[in-house]
Design a protein around this motif. Structure first.
Motif, mmCIF file in Angstrom:
data_model
loop_
_atom_site.group_PDB
_atom_site.id
_atom_site.type_symbol
_atom_site.label_atom_id
_atom_site.label_comp_id
_atom_site.label_asym_id
_atom_site.label_seq_id
_atom_site.Cartn_x
_atom_site.Cartn_y
_atom_site.Cartn_z
ATOM 1 N N UNK A 227 39.425 28.067 49.626
ATOM 2 C CA UNK A 227 38.736 29.348 49.479
ATOM 3 C C UNK A 227 38.286 29.460 48.026
ATOM 4 N N UNK A 228 36.975 29.551 47.824
ATOM 5 C CA UNK A 228 36.426 29.585 46.461
ATOM 6 C C UNK A 228 36.417 31.002 45.915
ATOM 7 N N UNK A 232 38.948 41.025 49.850
ATOM 8 C CA UNK A 232 40.195 41.197 50.583
ATOM 9 C C UNK A 232 39.946 41.243 52.094
ATOM 10 N N UNK A 233 38.712 41.543 52.494
ATOM 11 C CA UNK A 233 38.337 41.504 53.901
ATOM 12 C C UNK A 233 37.154 40.560 54.068
ATOM 13 N N UNK A 234 37.150 39.790 55.131
ATOM 14 C CA UNK A 234 36.022 38.908 55.358
ATOM 15 C C UNK A 234 36.412 37.640 56.075
ATOM 16 N N UNK A 235 35.391 36.858 56.420
ATOM 17 C CA UNK A 235 35.591 35.656 57.214
ATOM 18 C C UNK A 235 36.407 34.583 56.528
ATOM 19 N N UNK A 236 36.322 34.500 55.184
ATOM 20 C CA UNK A 236 37.046 33.451 54.466
ATOM 21 C C UNK A 236 38.557 33.600 54.648
ATOM 22 N N UNK A 237 39.039 34.847 54.593
ATOM 23 C CA UNK A 237 40.478 35.061 54.772
ATOM 24 C C UNK A 237 40.903 34.821 56.218
ATOM 25 N N UNK A 238 39.999 35.090 57.156
ATOM 26 C CA UNK A 238 40.282 34.775 58.560
ATOM 27 C C UNK A 238 40.438 33.277 58.724
ATOM 28 N N UNK A 254 41.989 30.867 41.704
ATOM 29 C CA UNK A 254 42.337 32.208 41.222
ATOM 30 C C UNK A 254 41.135 32.857 40.549
ATOM 31 N N UNK A 255 41.129 34.162 40.531
ATOM 32 C CA UNK A 255 40.052 34.882 39.861
ATOM 33 C C UNK A 255 40.608 35.938 38.935
ATOM 34 N N UNK A 256 39.726 36.545 38.175
ATOM 35 C CA UNK A 256 40.135 37.581 37.222
ATOM 36 C C UNK A 256 40.589 38.827 37.974
ATOM 37 N N UNK A 257 41.677 39.433 37.522
ATOM 38 C CA UNK A 257 42.190 40.649 38.146
ATOM 39 C C UNK A 257 41.122 41.730 38.135
ATOM 40 N N UNK A 258 40.950 42.390 39.274
ATOM 41 C CA UNK A 258 39.984 43.475 39.364
ATOM 42 C C UNK A 258 38.631 43.054 39.886
ATOM 43 N N UNK A 259 38.326 41.746 39.878
ATOM 44 C CA UNK A 259 37.057 41.266 40.418
ATOM 45 C C UNK A 259 37.114 41.317 41.946
ATOM 46 N N UNK A 260 36.179 42.053 42.541
ATOM 47 C CA UNK A 260 36.209 42.276 43.994
ATOM 48 C C UNK A 260 36.248 40.974 44.775
ATOM 49 N N UNK A 261 35.452 40.003 44.344
ATOM 50 C CA UNK A 261 35.331 38.784 45.135
ATOM 51 C C UNK A 261 36.317 37.690 44.709
ATOM 52 N N UNK A 262 37.328 38.124 43.950
ATOM 53 C CA UNK A 262 38.480 37.257 43.705
ATOM 54 C C UNK A 262 39.750 37.846 44.305
ATOM 55 N N UNK A 263 39.660 39.080 44.777
ATOM 56 C CA UNK A 263 40.848 39.750 45.312
ATOM 57 C C UNK A 263 41.448 38.986 46.492
#
Length: 366
Positions: A227-228, A232-238, A254-263
């Motif tokens: 997972x790149x 928090x919701x979406x097909x990648x987590x499925x 890992x991504x920076x804390x607070x970044x929506x598309x790293x959550x």
């Protein structure tokens, strides 16, 4: 087996992949399923009188005849689950499709396969990770699978095309169309080094419910799922969740804390649903992909780590002798060190590159 009856089996109402496989196993081939009497059909585990009464074999055969015309006209390959070409990794999944439609030249049973997924809203950070990932994967002769969606998926496919890495797109509709349409040019280029794969016949539109179904193929066909970027919701987590259910390795950047598309990635790592990934070397080590000479060099490094303290050397030797990951609680008992002191030593050794932390607070030689 008759190709007509193989295809027709997927058109029979109330017969899903699991039941279709049971029918073929019971009768020996797909054609015999269609000629079986109601009495014989009722002997198949999982089939009751209501199901038998609703079987529409004639309608299914008619649909299959039309599908065969499309298949022949468009050079589509049909891969039945009993064929040698059927992806062996996917076949081990209990809900795998009974049949796949394919275009291209991909070897779906090649030695190394990874699936790479992510958000449809890829950031520059995510796109840069895609470039780095494919560049490093190139040396491992990997087939890369993704979902040919917008964002991370198509970025991965495009990087594979640039760097001559074979790539397969698993789509959630028939091979007679492309969704989203802006990915058509990319899809056509993929046929030259990789291809397209679908469980859906021609005429199937990209309905919303098709994509979670598609994700099980993405997860099941590979050794590991990466997972790149993901919210928090979406097909990648499925897809990651499905891969975990198949006991496949899952990795996340890992991504920076607070970044929506790293959550989503941070959530997977935090909850031990994915191993933290910083480079392909992490992946190769976990999957046992290192070349023999690389392994030999690593083994040689185990022999005499010169810059470890006496406590660190003690920890190192216990982990090495364990021949596998060792939990921090077990290390504390073996070394008679307080957990706080042990944790500091482990962190220092990890920063020096001698050991690696794994999910579950376990450690192994790096």
């Amino acid at each position: 087996m008759s190709l007509l009856h193989r295809v027709a089996l997927t058109f029979v109402k109330n017969i899903g992949p699991t039941l279709a496989k049971s029918l073929v196993a019971h009768f020996g081939d797909a054609e015999k399923v269609f000629s079986a009497s109601a009495v014989k059909l009722l002997k198949v585990p999982g089939i009751g009188e209501k199901t038998v009464g609703q079987l529409d074999f004639d309608v299914a055969l008619k649909k299959a005849e039309n599908e065969l015309k499309f298949i022949e006209k468009n050079g589509v390959e049909v891969i039945f689950y009993t064929d040698a070409k059927y992806p062996k990794r996917l076949k081990s999944c209990n809900d795998s499709p009974v049949l796949l439609y394919a275009k291209g030249d991909a070897d779906l049973n090649t030695q190394h396969i990874v699936s790479i997924v992510g958000t449809r809203n890829a950031t520059e950070y995510g796109k840069q990770l895609c470039r780095q990932l494919i560049e490093e994967l190139q040396q491992h002769n990997v087939l890369v699978v993704s979902g040919l969606a917008l964002g991370i998926d198509v970025a991965i496919h495009k990087e594979c095309l640039k760097q001559n890495v074979p790539t397969v797109g698993v789509i959630g509709h028939g091979l007679d169309r492309m969704y989203p349409s802006q990915n058509r040019a990319t899809a056509e280029k993929m046929l030259e080094n990789g291809g397209l794969l679908s469980e859906y016949p021609s005429g199937t539109i990209p309905d919303r419910e098709n994509f979670p179904q598609r994700n099980r193929i993405v997860a099941g066909i590979a050794d590991a799922t990466i997972v790149v970027e993901a919210s928090i919701k979406g097909g990648a987590l499925i897809t990651a969740e499905i891969a975990n259910s198949y006991n496949r390795d899952v990795f996340a950047f890992p991504g920076r804390l607070g970044d929506e598309f790293s959550e989503g990635c941070n959530f997977l790592i935090r909850n031990n649903k994915a191993q933290l990934l910083t480079c392909v070397a992490d992946l190769a080590y976990s999957l046992g992909w290192e070349k023999k000479d690389s392994v030999k060099r690593v083994i040689e490094q185990y022999v005499l780590p010169l810059d470890l303290s006496s406590d660190e050397s003690l920890i190192f030797n216990f982990i090495k002798e364990n021949n596998g990951p060792l939990a921090i609680d077990d290390l504390s008992i073996k070394t008679s060190m307080p957990t706080s002191k042990l944790a500091m030593n482990l962190l220092n050794m990890e920063m020096q590159g001698y050991i690696r932390s794994l999910p579950g607070k376990t450690y192994c030689i790096s």
